[in-house]
Design a protein around this motif. Structure first.
Motif, short mmCIF file in Angstrom:
data_model
loop_
_atom_site.label_atom_id
_atom_site.label_comp_id
_atom_site.label_asym_id
_atom_site.label_seq_id
_atom_site.Cartn_x
_atom_site.Cartn_y
_atom_site.Cartn_z
N SER A 170 1.17 -0.95 -0.12
CA SER A 170 -0.04 -0.14 0.14
C SER A 170 0.55 1.57 0.23
O SER A 170 0.22 2.13 0.00
CB SER A 170 -0.85 0.01 1.14
OG SER A 170 -0.28 -0.06 2.86
N SER A 171 2.35 1.42 0.19
CA SER A 171 3.09 2.93 0.29
C SER A 171 3.94 2.40 -0.59
O SER A 171 5.26 3.12 -0.93
CB SER A 171 3.76 2.38 1.59
OG SER A 171 4.98 4.05 1.72
N TRP A 172 3.52 1.39 -2.04
CA TRP A 172 4.52 1.38 -3.52
C TRP A 172 4.01 2.41 -4.14
O TRP A 172 2.78 2.90 -4.01
CB TRP A 172 4.18 0.08 -3.90
CG TRP A 172 5.50 -0.78 -2.97
CD1 TRP A 172 5.75 -0.93 -1.78
CD2 TRP A 172 5.26 -1.71 -3.73
NE1 TRP A 172 6.19 -2.20 -1.75
CE2 TRP A 172 5.79 -2.86 -3.18
CE3 TRP A 172 4.86 -2.84 -5.22
CZ2 TRP A 172 6.12 -4.26 -3.33
CZ3 TRP A 172 4.79 -4.23 -5.19
CH2 TRP A 172 5.52 -5.31 -4.28
N GLY A 173 4.91 3.55 -5.60
CA GLY A 173 4.54 4.28 -5.76
C GLY A 173 4.19 5.56 -4.86
O GLY A 173 4.14 6.21 -3.92
N ASN A 174 3.61 6.45 -5.89
CA ASN A 174 3.82 7.92 -4.92
C ASN A 174 1.98 7.42 -4.34
O ASN A 174 0.98 6.98 -4.46
CB ASN A 174 2.31 8.52 -6.37
CG ASN A 174 3.90 9.14 -7.26
OD1 ASN A 174 4.64 9.02 -7.01
ND2 ASN A 174 3.43 9.62 -8.71
N HIS A 198 -1.04 1.20 -13.46
CA HIS A 198 -1.55 2.33 -13.04
C HIS A 198 0.32 2.97 -12.97
O HIS A 198 0.28 2.50 -11.90
CB HIS A 198 -2.35 2.62 -12.41
CG HIS A 198 -3.46 2.81 -12.33
ND1 HIS A 198 -4.49 3.38 -13.34
CD2 HIS A 198 -3.82 1.62 -11.16
CE1 HIS A 198 -5.75 2.86 -13.11
NE2 HIS A 198 -5.77 1.88 -12.16
N VAL A 199 0.72 4.41 -13.70
CA VAL A 199 1.91 4.55 -14.36
C VAL A 199 2.03 5.61 -12.52
O VAL A 199 3.45 4.86 -11.91
CB VAL A 199 2.56 5.70 -14.71
CG1 VAL A 199 3.78 6.24 -14.42
CG2 VAL A 199 2.29 5.27 -16.21
N ASP A 200 1.49 5.53 -11.77
CA ASP A 200 1.84 6.40 -10.62
C ASP A 200 1.95 6.07 -9.41
O ASP A 200 1.88 5.79 -8.63
CB ASP A 200 0.30 8.27 -10.28
CG ASP A 200 -0.45 7.44 -10.47
OD1 ASP A 200 -0.80 6.37 -10.96
OD2 ASP A 200 -1.61 8.22 -10.34
N MET A 201 0.95 4.54 -9.85
CA MET A 201 1.12 3.63 -8.71
C MET A 201 2.33 2.45 -8.95
O MET A 201 2.86 1.64 -7.67
CB MET A 201 0.33 2.43 -8.93
CG MET A 201 -1.47 2.85 -8.68
SD MET A 201 -1.33 3.42 -6.69
CE MET A 201 -3.03 4.73 -7.37
N LYS A 248 14.19 10.95 -0.35
CA LYS A 248 14.01 9.13 -0.76
C LYS A 248 12.84 8.70 -0.76
O LYS A 248 12.00 8.26 -1.25
CB LYS A 248 15.15 8.44 0.17
CG LYS A 248 14.72 7.12 -0.25
CD LYS A 248 16.14 6.45 -0.40
CE LYS A 248 16.35 5.09 -0.66
NZ LYS A 248 16.46 4.56 -1.93
N PHE A 249 11.77 9.07 0.62
CA PHE A 249 10.75 8.43 1.31
C PHE A 249 9.64 9.19 0.93
O PHE A 249 8.77 8.79 1.26
CB PHE A 249 10.48 8.09 2.57
CG PHE A 249 12.03 6.40 2.62
CD1 PHE A 249 12.55 5.36 1.76
CD2 PHE A 249 13.14 6.72 3.72
CE1 PHE A 249 12.93 4.15 1.60
CE2 PHE A 249 14.36 5.88 3.09
CZ PHE A 249 14.13 4.07 2.38
N GLY A 250 9.63 10.51 1.30
CA GLY A 250 9.22 11.41 0.84
C GLY A 250 7.50 10.92 0.36
O GLY A 250 6.60 12.19 0.99
N TYR A 251 7.28 10.92 -0.75
CA TYR A 251 6.65 11.11 -1.77
C TYR A 251 5.45 9.83 -1.41
O TYR A 251 4.69 9.30 -2.17
CB TYR A 251 7.07 10.92 -3.25
CG TYR A 251 7.80 9.32 -3.66
CD1 TYR A 251 8.77 9.81 -3.89
CD2 TYR A 251 6.84 8.61 -4.28
CE1 TYR A 251 9.86 8.30 -3.95
CE2 TYR A 251 7.51 7.70 -4.76
CZ TYR A 251 9.27 7.62 -4.54
OH TYR A 251 9.50 6.33 -5.02
N LEU A 252 6.09 8.61 -0.92
CA LEU A 252 5.58 7.41 -0.62
C LEU A 252 4.11 7.91 0.76
O LEU A 252 4.79 8.38 1.92
CB LEU A 252 6.69 6.22 0.65
CG LEU A 252 7.98 5.75 -0.79
CD1 LEU A 252 9.10 5.02 0.40
CD2 LEU A 252 7.30 5.09 -2.48
N ALA A 253 3.41 6.89 1.37
CA ALA A 253 2.35 6.75 1.30
C ALA A 253 2.81 6.59 3.27
O ALA A 253 2.82 7.24 4.48
CB ALA A 253 1.17 6.13 1.17
#
Ligand code: SF4
Length: 379
Positions: A99-103, A258-261, A286-291
């Motif tokens: 659930s924390s992969w991708g944007n 989905h490219v953003d996922m 490095k990690f800021g964009y992950l849920a």
């Protein structure tokens, strides 16, 4: 305006903007949910991350005036990591849950929900609407269940017939009275795989989760992790997937359209050791964009220490000793002491722990140093 035609147009449009499944329900209150939420609180099963006001979670009209219907949206996400880097001694790696992969899905779903709202407003300019993804008052899963997106399964996830349970959910509240869809039949049947596989018994009965015992929750706390969960989180830095992975409805499922996922393997399966000494800036980059970054750097660093202890990674000992002596955060000093006890040997590590104990003022850290010393002496 024919709302049945608008609904059909909306369904077609949703597929064009990266929404995999859409369902409609009324704006009526979720009264059964209220009973469940009260029972959850009374038994101490809540996480504390939930929206605090139960009535606001149950009554959609407390979020928006004149809510006539709620649109539930689901977006499938990938489950398989392609070209995953190897986790080997000397270069141990942790893992973010799927659930924390991708944007961050909050951002990804909100963007899709906003497009739906724009589409609606073009057709019905006077319509009111409100989008919610996870952080809104309403329970996304309760909405998805009633809107026929999937059934509420024994593992507490929504299982869709098409995409299994690896779907993100969001809602659009609207003043347009769309015809509601029918809820789906519960197809869990006699299966209990998720309950049997849960390593902590957090699924106390079908569909009832004691969040306090859930390893996903435990990876997201900021304090010391209770001893009984430290070994069980294994190499997970954030989240926990077992109750979904074992589900027969997720077998062989991997939706990566989905490219953003799409996950970056180096980010979601990162080297553990560099995490321990990361600056805030490096962490964000490095990690800021992950849920999974939503609780900040400290829980991820604490979990990285636990993961290195899980692997008994000896090359981590010098860094762990530095953290024990120099880090300003008690949780990091104490968890490092515990990990040193797990990984190290009495002859080489005892002095470091004794020295730290002499200087340490925090009683919780001292207790962790004692645990570390006891583990060394028991070897
Ligand atoms: Fe339902 Fe079995 Fe899946 Fe659990 S593992 S959610 S019981 S189908």
């Amino acid at each position: 305006m024919r709302y049945d035609e608008l609904k059909q147009d909306l369904i077609e449009y949703s597929n064009k903007i990266g929404i995999d499944k859409i369902g409609f329900t009324t704006g009526d209150p979720f009264l059964l949910l209220k009973e469940r939420l009260i029972a959850q609180q009374e038994k101490g099963y809540a996480s504390g991350f939930e929206h605090a006001d139960i009535d606001e979670r149950v009554f959609p009209e407390l979020s928006m005036d004149n809510v006539q219907s709620i649109i539930s949206i689901a977006v499938a996400y990938p489950t398989k990591l392609r070209d995953a880097p190897k986790n080997v001694p000397g270069a141990r790696r942790g893992m973010f849950s799927r659930s924390s992969w991708g944007n961050d899905y909050h951002v990804a779903l909100k963007a899709r929900a906003q497009k739906l709202v724009s589409f609606l407003h073009e057709r019905v300019p006077e319509a009111a609407s409100l989008t919610m993804v996870d952080t809104g008052a309403l329970a996304d899963r309760a909405v998805a269940e009633r809107a026929g997106v999937g059934w509420s399964a024994k593992n507490t996830f929504i299982i869709t017939e098409e995409f299994g349970s690896f779907v993100f959910l969001g809602n659009v509240l609207t003043s347009i009275p769309f015809e509601p869809d029918e809820p789906l039949e519960d197809l869990c049947g006699e299966c209990t795989k998720c309950l049997d596989a849960c390593p902590t018994g957090a699924l106390v009965e079908p569909g009832v989760l004691n969040t306090q015992a859930c390893l996903s929750y435990q990876t997201q706390t900021k304090d010391f992790m209770p001893d009984e969960y430290r070994e069980k989180t294994g190499h997970f830095l954030y989240g926990w997937d077992t109750c979904q992975v074992v589900c027969p409805y997720n077998k062989g499922i991997n939706y990566d359209h989905h490219v953003d996922m799409l996950p970056d393997p180096e980010t979601v399966k990162p080297l553990l050791l560099p995490i321990l000494t990361m600056s805030n800036k490096e962490f964000k980059e490095k990690f800021g964009y992950l849920a999974g970054a939503w609780r900040g750097k400290k829980p991820i660093q604490r979990n990285a220490i636990l993961a290195l202890a899980h692997f008994r990674e000896k090359s981590a000992l010098p860094t762990l000793k530095t953290l024990l002596h120099e880090d300003t955060r008690p949780v990091i000093r104490g968890t490092a002491a515990w990990a040193i006890g797990k990984i190290g040997q009495l002859v080489t590590e005892e002095n470091a722990l004794l020295e730290a104990k002499k200087r340490e003022k925090d009683i919780e850290v001292i207790a962790e140093i004692d645990k570390g010393l006891n583990m060394l002496r028991a070897k």
